[in-house]
Design a protein around this motif. Structure first.
Motif, PDB file in Angstrom:
ATOM      1  N   LYS A 125      -1.906  -7.420  -5.176  1.00  0.00           N
ATOM      2  CA  LYS A 125      -2.960  -7.487  -4.163  1.00  0.00           C
ATOM      3  C   LYS A 125      -3.269  -8.947  -3.837  1.00  0.00           C
ATOM      4  CE  LYS A 125      -5.061  -3.131  -5.530  1.00  0.00           C
ATOM      5  NZ  LYS A 125      -6.267  -2.448  -5.988  1.00  0.00           N
TER       6      LYS A 125
ATOM      7  N   SER B  74       0.062  -3.156  -9.023  1.00  0.00           N
ATOM      8  CA  SER B  74       0.025  -3.397  -7.589  1.00  0.00           C
ATOM      9  C   SER B  74      -0.251  -4.874  -7.341  1.00  0.00           C
ATOM     10  CB  SER B  74      -1.074  -2.538  -6.942  1.00  0.00           C
ATOM     11  OG  SER B  74      -1.223  -2.841  -5.600  1.00  0.00           O
TER      12      SER B  74
ATOM     13  N   VAL C 249       0.833  -1.200   0.000  1.00  0.00           N
ATOM     14  CA  VAL C 249       0.000   0.000   0.000  1.00  0.00           C
ATOM     15  C   VAL C 249       0.870   1.253   0.000  1.00  0.00           C
ATOM     16  CG1 VAL C 249      -1.663   1.336   1.362  1.00  0.00           C
ATOM     17  CG2 VAL C 249      -1.951  -1.152   1.110  1.00  0.00           C
TER      18      VAL C 249
END
Length: 231
Positions: A231, A229, A96
């Motif tokens: 995740k 990203s 994050v």
């Protein structure tokens, strides 16, 4: 953008390297600090530790009794169990943070300072994980810097920080040896690293090495594509 893992054994000097990199312009986050925050009352990691290890790991003020938890983890062979609670949460928080850094500055060099890059992989694979982000550090880190030093120097540095003088010094040295015994040796880390910094000498020598490395990291950041990203 460049995702950098900065690692080294206890007392290696990685925090000193981190501070120098920050001076040069790196964005930096400390994995240990993230872990400490997650182990505070009210956090999900804290609740899971108390559930798994029992209410005796909570001190009278409600916070974790860290010496007791360390005894259970290191002394009673439950370190893997503890790490399985902490590592996934810390690595997700790192993701994050990196997303936020690169959203603001696509050419950033984002450095995660952590003692356990390779140990996280070792432990994840020992748990039977093969496809997770934890089992392959190159899925979340582009370059790894390892800071090395002889174990006796590491132990002396750690003990000097914890107990500079007096009878507690011997206990601090024993604690350092115990913690180092659970970490992968420098030679194995260096063999897997992209860059190795030798911190057996003085601060000036270490700083010169970091100063020489920094332009290379900046150049690699400029050449690296954006990564999705994880995740």
């Amino acid at each position: 953008m460049l995702r950098v893992g900065l690692t080294g054994g206890l007392g290696s000097g990685k925090s000193t390297v981190a501070a120098i990199l920050r001076e040069f312009g790196a964005h930096l986050i400390e994995a240990d600090e993230l872990g400490r925050e997650m182990m505070e009352p009210g956090q999900a990691v804290y609740a899971e530790i108390v559930r798994r290890f029992g209410p005796e790991v909570a001190a009278d003020d409600g916070r974790l009794d860290r010496p007791r938890l360390a005894q259970l983890a290191f002394g009673e062979g439950r370190l893997q169990e503890l790490n399985a609670i902490i590592h996934p949460a810390v690595i997700d928080a790192q993701r994050v943070w990196m997303d936020q850094v690169f959203a603001r500055d696509p050419l950033a060099v984002a450095v995660v300072e952590t003692a356990l890059i390779f140990e996280v992989v070792r432990d994840a694979r020992a748990r039977g994980e093969k496809e997770s982000v934890l089992a392959d550090w190159r899925r979340r880190i582009d370059r790894v810097i390892v800071v090395t030093a002889p174990d006796e120097i590491k132990i002396a540095r750690y003990a000097a920080r914890i107990a500079p003088t007096g009878p507690a010094r011997q206990a601090a040295e024993a604690d350092a040896r115990m913690r180092l015994s659970h970490q992968i040796p420098d030679a194995e880390k260096a063999a897997q690293a992209d860059y190795v910094l030798d911190n057996a000498g003085d601060l000036a020598s270490l700083r010169a090495q970091v100063q020489a490395l920094w332009p290379r990291l900046e150049a690699e950041s400029a050449q690296s594509p954006a990564f999705p990203s994880l995740k």
